[in-house]
Write a protein that holds these residues in place. Sequence first.
Motif, PDB file in Angstrom:
ATOM      1  N   ILE A 163      -1.868  -0.073   3.704  1.00  0.00           N
ATOM      2  CA  ILE A 163      -2.681  -1.203   3.235  1.00  0.00           C
ATOM      3  C   ILE A 163      -1.872  -2.062   2.270  1.00  0.00           C
ATOM      4  CG2 ILE A 163      -4.686  -1.809   1.825  1.00  0.00           C
ATOM      5  CD1 ILE A 163      -6.136   0.580   3.097  1.00  0.00           C
ATOM      6  N   SER A 164      -1.122  -1.410   1.381  1.00  0.00           N
ATOM      7  CA  SER A 164      -0.278  -2.171   0.443  1.00  0.00           C
ATOM      8  C   SER A 164       0.772  -2.973   1.196  1.00  0.00           C
ATOM      9  CB  SER A 164       0.389  -1.211  -0.544  1.00  0.00           C
ATOM     10  OG  SER A 164      -0.570  -0.513  -1.312  1.00  0.00           O
ATOM     11  N   GLU A 165       1.394  -2.349   2.208  1.00  0.00           N
ATOM     12  CA  GLU A 165       2.388  -3.073   3.000  1.00  0.00           C
ATOM     13  C   GLU A 165       1.748  -4.235   3.753  1.00  0.00           C
ATOM     14  OE1 GLU A 165       4.222  -0.228   5.515  1.00  0.00           O
ATOM     15  OE2 GLU A 165       5.296   0.799   3.891  1.00  0.00           O
ATOM     16  N   SER A 166       0.517  -4.019   4.249  1.00  0.00           N
ATOM     17  CA  SER A 166      -0.181  -5.092   4.944  1.00  0.00           C
ATOM     18  C   SER A 166      -0.481  -6.259   4.007  1.00  0.00           C
ATOM     19  CB  SER A 166      -1.487  -4.561   5.553  1.00  0.00           C
ATOM     20  OG  SER A 166      -2.213  -5.599   6.176  1.00  0.00           O
ATOM     21  N   LYS A 167      -0.869  -5.951   2.765  1.00  0.00           N
ATOM     22  CA  LYS A 167      -1.133  -7.013   1.792  1.00  0.00           C
ATOM     23  C   LYS A 167       0.144  -7.783   1.473  1.00  0.00           C
ATOM     24  CE  LYS A 167      -5.114  -4.840  -0.445  1.00  0.00           C
ATOM     25  NZ  LYS A 167      -5.657  -4.262  -1.703  1.00  0.00           N
ATOM     26  N   ARG A 168       1.257  -7.044   1.296  1.00  0.00           N
ATOM     27  CA  ARG A 168       2.522  -7.724   1.031  1.00  0.00           C
ATOM     28  C   ARG A 168       2.925  -8.611   2.214  1.00  0.00           C
ATOM     29  NH1 ARG A 168       4.013  -2.669  -1.249  1.00  0.00           N
ATOM     30  NH2 ARG A 168       5.117  -2.112   0.674  1.00  0.00           N
ATOM     31  N   ALA A 169       2.720  -8.087   3.436  1.00  0.00           N
ATOM     32  CA  ALA A 169       3.057  -8.881   4.615  1.00  0.00           C
ATOM     33  C   ALA A 169       2.193 -10.140   4.691  1.00  0.00           C
ATOM     34  CB  ALA A 169       2.871  -8.039   5.883  1.00  0.00           C
ATOM     35  N   ARG A 170       0.901 -10.001   4.348  1.00  0.00           N
ATOM     36  CA  ARG A 170       0.030 -11.179   4.388  1.00  0.00           C
ATOM     37  C   ARG A 170       0.449 -12.208   3.337  1.00  0.00           C
ATOM     38  NH1 ARG A 170      -4.304  -8.735   3.917  1.00  0.00           N
ATOM     39  NH2 ARG A 170      -4.779  -9.066   1.714  1.00  0.00           N
ATOM     40  N   MET A 171       0.840 -11.738   2.158  1.00  0.00           N
ATOM     41  CA  MET A 171       1.305 -12.661   1.125  1.00  0.00           C
ATOM     42  C   MET A 171       2.587 -13.363   1.560  1.00  0.00           C
ATOM     43  SD  MET A 171       0.566 -10.450  -2.346  1.00  0.00           S
ATOM     44  CE  MET A 171       1.318 -11.723  -3.360  1.00  0.00           C
ATOM     45  N   GLN A 172       3.496 -12.620   2.204  1.00  0.00           N
ATOM     46  CA  GLN A 172       4.735 -13.229   2.695  1.00  0.00           C
ATOM     47  C   GLN A 172       4.443 -14.261   3.778  1.00  0.00           C
ATOM     48  OE1 GLN A 172       7.167  -9.945   3.872  1.00  0.00           O
ATOM     49  NE2 GLN A 172       7.744  -9.397   1.793  1.00  0.00           N
ATOM     50  N   GLU A 173       3.457 -13.962   4.639  1.00  0.00           N
ATOM     51  CA  GLU A 173       3.095 -14.928   5.672  1.00  0.00           C
ATOM     52  C   GLU A 173       2.541 -16.205   5.043  1.00  0.00           C
ATOM     53  OE1 GLU A 173       0.355 -12.875   8.105  1.00  0.00           O
ATOM     54  OE2 GLU A 173       1.874 -11.727   9.201  1.00  0.00           O
TER      55      GLU A 173
END
Length: 247
Positions: free
Chosen positions: A138-148
């Motif tokens: 979930i943390s990695e998904s949040k970071r990926a969404r922020m990067q997007e």
Amino acid sequence: MWERLKRLFRSIFGGIIDAAEDPELILQQVIRDMRDQVPKLNESVAQVMSNEKLLEREVATLEREITELDSKIKAAIKMGRDDIATTYIASMQEKQNSLARAKEQLAVAKKASQQAIRFRDDYLLKMKRKQDEAMQLISESKRARMQEQLAATMASFQVGDAAGSFDEMREKINRRAAAAEAKMELSTLGVDSQMAQLEREVYNVQAQDALIAYKRQMGLIPDEPTALSESFGTERTLGPAQKKALE
């Protein structure tokens, strides 16, 4: 034909579902589902352990009854009542058979309880690992969404209407500057401009002549020879008759 239609519908709805799936929400739901299984698992383990407890009580009861029957048999024998002792012996034999079966069942129940507890502990450990892994994902998904989102923001600055507007305005300004330079060049090439330039040069010559005259008057520069003396040489080379003729 039917197979093609099914494949078409599966591709359409599969794409929609895949686009609508949120990995964070799905992982959170998986964690909740695993937690919801814990009370049911504890209840199942408790039922297995309760069967073991019942068998333990049954064994304890049978052992106590057998001990009491043994005492009664001895008492009846001492009283010379073999008939009563025989009845007690038959009852005690039944209790002993029941005790043997109960002990066998108790041994099986204990193994079942141990397996149930071990299964419950393994499940809790697995759930803990899955929870940690899910939280990390979930943390990695949040970071990926922020990067997007950051990449989309940067792209909007790099390739957007603002860049086109700047290019358009730059082109207009360049065209205006080029037109102004052309007009300026044409104005300097005209007859009026040439006449004005000639007048400026005449004024400059007159001013220079006036300046030289002032300097001669002040004795700062020598007088300039006359035109006639320039033709025949300096005054020192002329004879007296020539000087008189010039005068």
